[in-house]
Design a protein around this motif. Structure first.
Motif, PDB file in Angstrom:
ATOM      1  N   HIS A   1      -0.569  20.825  -0.029  1.00  0.00           N
ATOM      2  CA  HIS A   1      -1.841  20.090  -0.041  1.00  0.00           C
ATOM      3  C   HIS A   1      -1.655  18.735  -0.703  1.00  0.00           C
ATOM      4  N   GLU A   2      -1.032  17.837   0.046  1.00  0.00           N
ATOM      5  CA  GLU A   2      -0.850  16.479  -0.446  1.00  0.00           C
ATOM      6  C   GLU A   2      -2.207  15.803  -0.541  1.00  0.00           C
ATOM      7  N   ARG A   3      -2.291  14.820  -1.388  1.00  0.00           N
ATOM      8  CA  ARG A   3      -3.562  14.120  -1.569  1.00  0.00           C
ATOM      9  C   ARG A   3      -3.594  12.826  -0.776  1.00  0.00           C
ATOM     10  N   ASN A   4      -2.738  12.719   0.207  1.00  0.00           N
ATOM     11  CA  ASN A   4      -2.715  11.517   1.028  1.00  0.00           C
ATOM     12  C   ASN A   4      -3.810  11.587   2.084  1.00  0.00           C
ATOM     13  N   ALA A   5      -4.304  10.418   2.465  1.00  0.00           N
ATOM     14  CA  ALA A   5      -5.269  10.359   3.557  1.00  0.00           C
ATOM     15  C   ALA A   5      -4.546  10.699   4.855  1.00  0.00           C
ATOM     16  N   MET A   6      -5.278  11.329   5.790  1.00  0.00           N
ATOM     17  CA  MET A   6      -4.694  11.602   7.108  1.00  0.00           C
ATOM     18  C   MET A   6      -5.673  11.126   8.166  1.00  0.00           C
ATOM     19  N   ASP A   7      -5.154  10.796   9.314  1.00  0.00           N
ATOM     20  CA  ASP A   7      -5.955  10.317  10.425  1.00  0.00           C
ATOM     21  C   ASP A   7      -6.194  11.483  11.378  1.00  0.00           C
ATOM     22  N   LEU A   8      -7.428  11.952  11.484  1.00  0.00           N
ATOM     23  CA  LEU A   8      -7.750  13.090  12.356  1.00  0.00           C
ATOM     24  C   LEU A   8      -7.569  12.764  13.833  1.00  0.00           C
ATOM     25  N   ARG A   9      -7.305  11.507  14.168  1.00  0.00           N
ATOM     26  CA  ARG A   9      -7.024  11.137  15.556  1.00  0.00           C
ATOM     27  C   ARG A   9      -5.601  11.553  15.947  1.00  0.00           C
ATOM     28  N   THR A  10      -4.703  11.540  14.973  1.00  0.00           N
ATOM     29  CA  THR A  10      -3.303  11.857  15.250  1.00  0.00           C
ATOM     30  C   THR A  10      -2.831  13.132  14.564  1.00  0.00           C
ATOM     31  N   THR A  11      -3.519  13.541  13.517  1.00  0.00           N
ATOM     32  CA  THR A  11      -3.156  14.751  12.779  1.00  0.00           C
ATOM     33  C   THR A  11      -4.395  15.625  12.627  1.00  0.00           C
TER      34      THR A  11
ATOM     35  N   GLY B   1      -6.604  34.391  14.809  1.00  0.00           N
ATOM     36  CA  GLY B   1      -7.378  34.903  15.938  1.00  0.00           C
ATOM     37  C   GLY B   1      -8.555  34.022  16.295  1.00  0.00           C
ATOM     38  N   ALA B   2      -9.674  34.648  16.621  1.00  0.00           N
ATOM     39  CA  ALA B   2     -10.872  33.932  17.065  1.00  0.00           C
ATOM     40  C   ALA B   2     -11.527  33.136  15.944  1.00  0.00           C
ATOM     41  N   GLU B   3     -11.115  33.342  14.704  1.00  0.00           N
ATOM     42  CA  GLU B   3     -11.724  32.617  13.586  1.00  0.00           C
ATOM     43  C   GLU B   3     -11.104  31.233  13.374  1.00  0.00           C
ATOM     44  N   GLY B   4      -9.937  30.975  13.961  1.00  0.00           N
ATOM     45  CA  GLY B   4      -9.279  29.687  13.781  1.00  0.00           C
ATOM     46  C   GLY B   4     -10.026  28.572  14.499  1.00  0.00           C
ATOM     47  N   ARG B   5     -10.032  27.397  13.898  1.00  0.00           N
ATOM     48  CA  ARG B   5     -10.686  26.219  14.468  1.00  0.00           C
ATOM     49  C   ARG B   5      -9.781  25.012  14.320  1.00  0.00           C
ATOM     50  N   MET B   6      -9.883  24.077  15.274  1.00  0.00           N
ATOM     51  CA  MET B   6      -9.190  22.804  15.160  1.00  0.00           C
ATOM     52  C   MET B   6     -10.234  21.720  14.963  1.00  0.00           C
ATOM     53  N   VAL B   7      -9.969  20.830  14.005  1.00  0.00           N
ATOM     54  CA  VAL B   7     -10.846  19.690  13.730  1.00  0.00           C
ATOM     55  C   VAL B   7     -10.079  18.437  14.119  1.00  0.00           C
ATOM     56  N   MET B   8     -10.697  17.628  15.012  1.00  0.00           N
ATOM     57  CA  MET B   8      -9.981  16.465  15.532  1.00  0.00           C
ATOM     58  C   MET B   8     -10.984  15.374  15.912  1.00  0.00           C
ATOM     59  N   ILE B   9     -10.559  14.111  15.797  1.00  0.00           N
ATOM     60  CA  ILE B   9     -11.362  12.979  16.264  1.00  0.00           C
ATOM     61  C   ILE B   9     -10.732  12.457  17.550  1.00  0.00           C
ATOM     62  N   PHE B  10     -11.585  12.176  18.537  1.00  0.00           N
ATOM     63  CA  PHE B  10     -11.162  11.608  19.817  1.00  0.00           C
ATOM     64  C   PHE B  10     -11.813  10.245  19.988  1.00  0.00           C
TER      65      PHE B  10
ATOM     66  N   THR C   1     -16.114   4.934  22.440  1.00  0.00           N
ATOM     67  CA  THR C   1     -16.787   6.018  21.718  1.00  0.00           C
ATOM     68  C   THR C   1     -15.783   6.772  20.866  1.00  0.00           C
ATOM     69  N   SER C   2     -16.283   7.280  19.759  1.00  0.00           N
ATOM     70  CA  SER C   2     -15.483   8.133  18.886  1.00  0.00           C
ATOM     71  C   SER C   2     -16.290   9.395  18.626  1.00  0.00           C
ATOM     72  N   LEU C   3     -15.627  10.557  18.755  1.00  0.00           N
ATOM     73  CA  LEU C   3     -16.332  11.803  18.478  1.00  0.00           C
ATOM     74  C   LEU C   3     -15.452  12.740  17.684  1.00  0.00           C
ATOM     75  N   LEU C   4     -16.101  13.615  16.945  1.00  0.00           N
ATOM     76  CA  LEU C   4     -15.445  14.639  16.146  1.00  0.00           C
ATOM     77  C   LEU C   4     -15.719  15.968  16.818  1.00  0.00           C
ATOM     78  N   ALA C   5     -14.678  16.772  16.985  1.00  0.00           N
ATOM     79  CA  ALA C   5     -14.848  18.100  17.582  1.00  0.00           C
ATOM     80  C   ALA C   5     -14.267  19.150  16.639  1.00  0.00           C
ATOM     81  N   ILE C   6     -15.015  20.237  16.491  1.00  0.00           N
ATOM     82  CA  ILE C   6     -14.545  21.409  15.756  1.00  0.00           C
ATOM     83  C   ILE C   6     -14.552  22.537  16.776  1.00  0.00           C
ATOM     84  N   THR C   7     -13.356  22.971  17.170  1.00  0.00           N
ATOM     85  CA  THR C   7     -13.183  23.801  18.346  1.00  0.00           C
ATOM     86  C   THR C   7     -12.487  25.121  18.044  1.00  0.00           C
ATOM     87  N   ALA C   8     -13.055  26.191  18.603  1.00  0.00           N
ATOM     88  CA  ALA C   8     -12.369  27.495  18.596  1.00  0.00           C
ATOM     89  C   ALA C   8     -11.304  27.417  19.681  1.00  0.00           C
TER      90      ALA C   8
END
Length: 157
Positions: free
Chosen positions: A7-17, A51-60, A123-130
């Protein structure tokens, strides 16, 4: 593709990571993620225990019509418009259901419902996806028709 368990404290870009949200309230960055069958297979294998509880958080970021329909049978998907304007079209029992989102607005795509996202201008959107079992179909019409053969993380190439 690799999951970064420290758990690094560096900022990350949800567009690429993107970040995988897993069991036990874990939040794990996914370095090197790209929309490639081999990477999707590796990601699916790495997070299979969630399983079904996992989610991906990403910006497009994008502009224009979506190129494919998708469905997430394992759970709902949250779509948040961050900037620009987005129309989410769902195929609900053969009937098109459209939702227009402005910045700060969100909609939920229910589990198993086919949907497509069209960005009106930059446009920029955030998705939280199963992600478990996600399927894609080409956008050749106003409704999802044939499977594109794009594997879900579990199916692989």
């Amino acid at each position: 593709m690799r999951l970064v368990n420290n758990h690094e404290r560096n900022a990350m870009d949800l567009r690429t990571t993107p970040v995988h949200l897993g069991l036990g309230s874990r939040a794990i960055p996914v370095e090197g993620f790209i929309w490639d069958p081999e990477v999707l297979q590796a990601y699916g294998a790495a997070v299979a225990a969630d399983g079904a509880e996992g989610r991906m958080v990403m910006i497009f970021d994008g502009d224009g019509p979506g190129g494919h329909w998708e469905s997430h049978p394992a759970g709902d998907e949250l779509v948040v418009c961050l900037s620009g304007s987005v129309t989410v079209t769902r195929d609900v029992d053969g009937v098109s259901d459209r939702v227009l989102l402005a910045p700060g607005e969100a909609t939920i795509n229910p589990a198993g419902v086919w949907h497509v996202v069209d960005m009106e201008g930059p446009t920029s959107l955030l998705a939280i996806t199963a992600t478990l079992g996600t399927d894609h179909r080409p956008r050749t019409d106003t409704r999802p028709t044939e499977s594109a053969g794009t594997p879900s993380p579990e199916e692989g190439p």
